[in-house]
Scaffold this motif. Structure first.
Motif, PDB file in Angstrom:
ATOM      1  N   SER A 111       0.845  -0.798   0.559  1.00  0.00           N
ATOM      2  CA  SER A 111      -0.088  -0.284  -0.126  1.00  0.00           C
ATOM      3  C   SER A 111       0.848   1.480   0.642  1.00  0.00           C
ATOM      4  O   SER A 111       2.200   1.165  -0.533  1.00  0.00           O
ATOM      5  CB  SER A 111      -0.722  -0.142   1.559  1.00  0.00           C
ATOM      6  OG  SER A 111      -0.004   0.357   2.020  1.00  0.00           O
TER       7      SER A 111
ATOM      8  N   LEU B 192       0.392   3.131   2.337  1.00  0.00           N
ATOM      9  CA  LEU B 192       0.124   4.245   4.181  1.00  0.00           C
ATOM     10  C   LEU B 192       1.983   3.632   4.695  1.00  0.00           C
ATOM     11  O   LEU B 192       1.746   3.114   4.906  1.00  0.00           O
ATOM     12  CB  LEU B 192      -0.425   2.744   4.797  1.00  0.00           C
ATOM     13  CG  LEU B 192      -1.666   2.955   4.718  1.00  0.00           C
ATOM     14  CD1 LEU B 192      -2.469   4.967   3.910  1.00  0.00           C
ATOM     15  CD2 LEU B 192      -3.484   2.635   5.189  1.00  0.00           C
TER      16      LEU B 192
ATOM     17  N   GLN C 227       0.918   8.334   2.310  1.00  0.00           N
ATOM     18  CA  GLN C 227      -0.210   9.477   2.851  1.00  0.00           C
ATOM     19  C   GLN C 227       0.237   8.545   4.351  1.00  0.00           C
ATOM     20  O   GLN C 227       0.500   7.125   4.985  1.00  0.00           O
ATOM     21  CB  GLN C 227      -1.323   8.475   2.334  1.00  0.00           C
ATOM     22  CG  GLN C 227      -2.437   8.872   3.545  1.00  0.00           C
ATOM     23  CD  GLN C 227      -2.236  10.419   3.620  1.00  0.00           C
ATOM     24  OE1 GLN C 227      -2.421  10.771   4.416  1.00  0.00           O
ATOM     25  NE2 GLN C 227      -3.374  10.279   2.800  1.00  0.00           N
ATOM     26  N   LEU C 228       1.403   9.567   4.935  1.00  0.00           N
ATOM     27  CA  LEU C 228       1.299   9.207   6.440  1.00  0.00           C
ATOM     28  C   LEU C 228       0.810   9.353   7.066  1.00  0.00           C
ATOM     29  O   LEU C 228      -0.842   9.792   7.591  1.00  0.00           O
ATOM     30  CB  LEU C 228       1.880  10.387   7.068  1.00  0.00           C
ATOM     31  CG  LEU C 228       2.947  10.836   7.730  1.00  0.00           C
ATOM     32  CD1 LEU C 228       4.347   9.717   6.884  1.00  0.00           C
ATOM     33  CD2 LEU C 228       3.971  11.763   8.466  1.00  0.00           C
ATOM     34  N   VAL C 229       0.598   8.107   8.069  1.00  0.00           N
ATOM     35  CA  VAL C 229      -0.417   7.541   9.014  1.00  0.00           C
ATOM     36  C   VAL C 229       0.511   7.982  11.014  1.00  0.00           C
ATOM     37  O   VAL C 229       1.299   7.047  10.946  1.00  0.00           O
ATOM     38  CB  VAL C 229      -0.790   6.468   9.606  1.00  0.00           C
ATOM     39  CG1 VAL C 229      -1.835   5.311  10.164  1.00  0.00           C
ATOM     40  CG2 VAL C 229      -0.911   5.771   7.881  1.00  0.00           C
TER      41      VAL C 229
ATOM     42  N   MET D 186      -1.851  -3.622   7.009  1.00  0.00           N
ATOM     43  CA  MET D 186      -2.285  -2.987   5.623  1.00  0.00           C
ATOM     44  C   MET D 186      -0.921  -2.907   4.740  1.00  0.00           C
ATOM     45  O   MET D 186      -1.225  -1.641   3.664  1.00  0.00           O
ATOM     46  CB  MET D 186      -2.057  -1.426   6.254  1.00  0.00           C
ATOM     47  CG  MET D 186      -3.528  -1.364   7.082  1.00  0.00           C
ATOM     48  SD  MET D 186      -3.961  -0.020   8.248  1.00  0.00           S
ATOM     49  CE  MET D 186      -3.970  -0.019   9.516  1.00  0.00           C
ATOM     50  N   TYR D 187      -0.235  -3.503   4.867  1.00  0.00           N
ATOM     51  CA  TYR D 187       0.540  -3.907   3.738  1.00  0.00           C
ATOM     52  C   TYR D 187       1.630  -2.390   3.388  1.00  0.00           C
ATOM     53  O   TYR D 187       2.108  -1.906   2.233  1.00  0.00           O
ATOM     54  CB  TYR D 187       0.348  -3.860   2.456  1.00  0.00           C
ATOM     55  CG  TYR D 187      -0.298  -5.025   2.518  1.00  0.00           C
ATOM     56  CD1 TYR D 187      -0.279  -6.717   2.756  1.00  0.00           C
ATOM     57  CD2 TYR D 187      -1.206  -5.920   1.533  1.00  0.00           C
ATOM     58  CE1 TYR D 187      -0.279  -7.787   2.742  1.00  0.00           C
ATOM     59  CE2 TYR D 187      -2.336  -6.883   1.756  1.00  0.00           C
ATOM     60  CZ  TYR D 187      -1.310  -7.718   2.119  1.00  0.00           C
ATOM     61  OH  TYR D 187      -2.055  -9.660   2.495  1.00  0.00           O
TER      62      TYR D 187
END
Lengths: 332, 332
Positions: free
Chosen positions: B61, B63, B93-95, B116-117
DNA sequence: CCGATCTCAGCAATCGATTGCAGTCGCGGC
DNA sequence: GCCGCGACTGCAATCGATTGCTGAGATCGG
């Protein structure tokens, strides 16, 4: 470390994968004994449901965007922290989105996260976010707004500005101050505006002159306000200043310091926010504290309520007074 | 607003969905004309590839977790901001993951995001993160560490502590200071330790007494150091203090203020980090600036390099001196 | 003119789950 | 003894993509 899927569990437990699925997501739909067995097998294999696959099928993930203009500002930092905790408690995963105050960024984040099937979003609006515009954006209707005052079609959680300002003015008047000025500005412009209105209202009510040192925006409000203050004659100069928020207060005190005006011996300064950092400022900042921690969990609650019942509530919290060292009796 | 899928585009463009997929993800594998047509149709339908479906199939992903102990601390705030920007630039996309300094949390976040890979993770370790333990955790080998000094099997990006301390000491000696103390502590304990060592080394080298005011951890380092300082006799009392980081410096100055010691007229204080907030402190903080913005993009670069070549680099950046108002000539 | 080679697009399996529908089984009632 | 019913569970389609394989044409050389 090989990833174990639902089929592995099913095979090992001697049931169909749909049964495994139900064992996890709809416990009542499967025989208790079967369920127990499945769960044990899953446990022993170290199985965990794949959030992506689940989200894809259900069209609903556990990713929740938190949209803030500036994570460098400790207010949003504290908000993010409590929000992350509240989200985690309910099985969500917070995705931080820093917009730099640009509404285009906000929209981009919102749509991007909707594509990941985010169930809802939390936005702490900067000056320019137009709520009406928000409505037209993906996910726009499933958003709760934090720290924003105007009534809207989306749920909101804010703090009572009028009450906060009243607390501040009371405190200062109790110390003998009569010329109490106000500085607006910087982040959270809507809140600022609301607080400003509260200040003006209260000033009128108490028959106290309303002195707005600065109501601009941008990063140098503190500078401008300080400059203005030092230019005043002794009679017109306020003995105390209320800042729209803690950051402005810090800024102001710093700018006053540069100009040789010391706080609180010459002027008292109050903030509004109750940032933890205020306790480490020089001098330690007297301020109106917002219950930021509560705001986090309430925002999530509101979001879930919105999803379930379509209910759009507006929660207004009560602030309280936090007396530290930046205010003192009026000098004479 | 109906979501448009790859099949919709395929149907509308009169091609198979595999062609649409390739038009997006492997441009060279499809005829230029077809590709153009497909892209136009996609555009007109407002199609965007579904990141979840893509991640599920590709097992990768976009993420990226950023793991920090405390987002309330502006250092991590600034780091998060630059990191988010750098990540967004590259389509990630930073988490945000806030651990509160607990290693269990760190591991939980890492595994959760691996599910979430997430292609890799960025961790800004708190005191207790044990890198060796990191290795055993999911995603553990695909991690880059920021602001941490020890050499490790994972890529790292840090700032040269010795150089920073040298800059600070030079500056202070230039101002006439000879009794320069040091306060360690709080966040980034590894960095702190490193900086402490640099201070001690330099003191020995310059034949200067090494005075460690406090080397503890926890939130009240500033208090303890200030207390210790005011208890000293005029001869033994340092004329300048270097703090392990800006937050400690703020803390110290505030605690000194409470005790009636003013900065810089009685003691000079320097920080280390170069937080923007230092410009709003009272007095404005002189400090050693780390190129935080660079750290963000470099961290992402290192991560991508690690993925592609398995290369584990260690980048050390040069700090610089930022002179503001918290240091002055030695009083006499 | 034929076969080899190359380019490109379609087919279908797959990623890891969820869920409507249908089938099985046991049991009670008539 | 048969039927209906309820409680479970299995089947297979589906979510929205990716990708190895296959085959259809086009191109080219001999």
């Amino acid at each position: 470390m090989a990833e174990v899927s639902i089929d592995d569990v099913a095979a090992r437990a001697g049931v169909h994968r749909s049964t495994v699925s139900r064992a996890f997501s709809r416990p009542e739909a499967v025989n208790a004994a079967t369920r127990k067995h499945v769960l044990e097998v899953a446990e022993s294999l170290g199985y965990r449901v794949n959030p992506l696959a689940q989200a894809l099928r259900r069209r609903a993930s556990k990713l929740v965007p938190l949209i803030v203009p500036d994570i460098t500002n400790p207010f949003y930092g504290e908000l993010a922290r409590t929000m992350a905790a509240a989200a985690a408690d309910r099985g969500y995963q917070l995705v931080l989105c820093v917009t730099g105050g640009e509404v285009a960024q906000t929209n981009a984040y919102l749509t991007s996260l909707q594509e990941m099937y985010a169930p809802f979003g939390i936005v702490a609006p900067s000056t320019s976010v137009d709520l009406d515009e928000l409505q037209n954006v993906a996910l726009g209707s499933k958003v709760v707004v934090v720290d924003r005052v105007e009534q809207a079609q989306v749920p909101t959680v804010t703090v009572d500005s009028a009450e906060g300002i009243a607390l501040a003015v009371d405190h200062l008047r109790g110390l003998g101050h009569r010329r109490i000025a106000y500085v607006s500005g910087i982040s959270g412009a809507y809140t600022s505006r609301d607080r400003l209105a509260a200040y003006e209202g209260l000033a009128a009510e108490l028959d106290m002159p309303a002195m707005i040192l600065d109501a601009g925006t941008g990063p140098d409000v503190g500078e401008r306000a300080a400059e203005r203050l030092v230019r005043m004659t002794a009679e017109e100069r306020p003995t105390a200043v209320i800042a729209a928020n803690d950051m402005v207060a810090f800024d102001l005190i710093s700018a006053l310091g540069v100009r040789g005006v010391s706080v609180p011996s010459e002027v008292s300064v109050m903030g509004f926010d109750g940032l933890e950092f205020g306790a480490r400022f020089n001098p330690r900042l007297t301020t109106i504290r917002q219950p930021i921690a509560d705001m986090g969990v309430i925002a999530i609650d509101l979001a879930e309520k919105l999803l379930k019942d379509g209910e759009t509530a507006h929660v207004v919290l009560a602030p309280d007074l936090l007396i530290r060292d930046s205010t003192a009796e009026v000098p004479r």
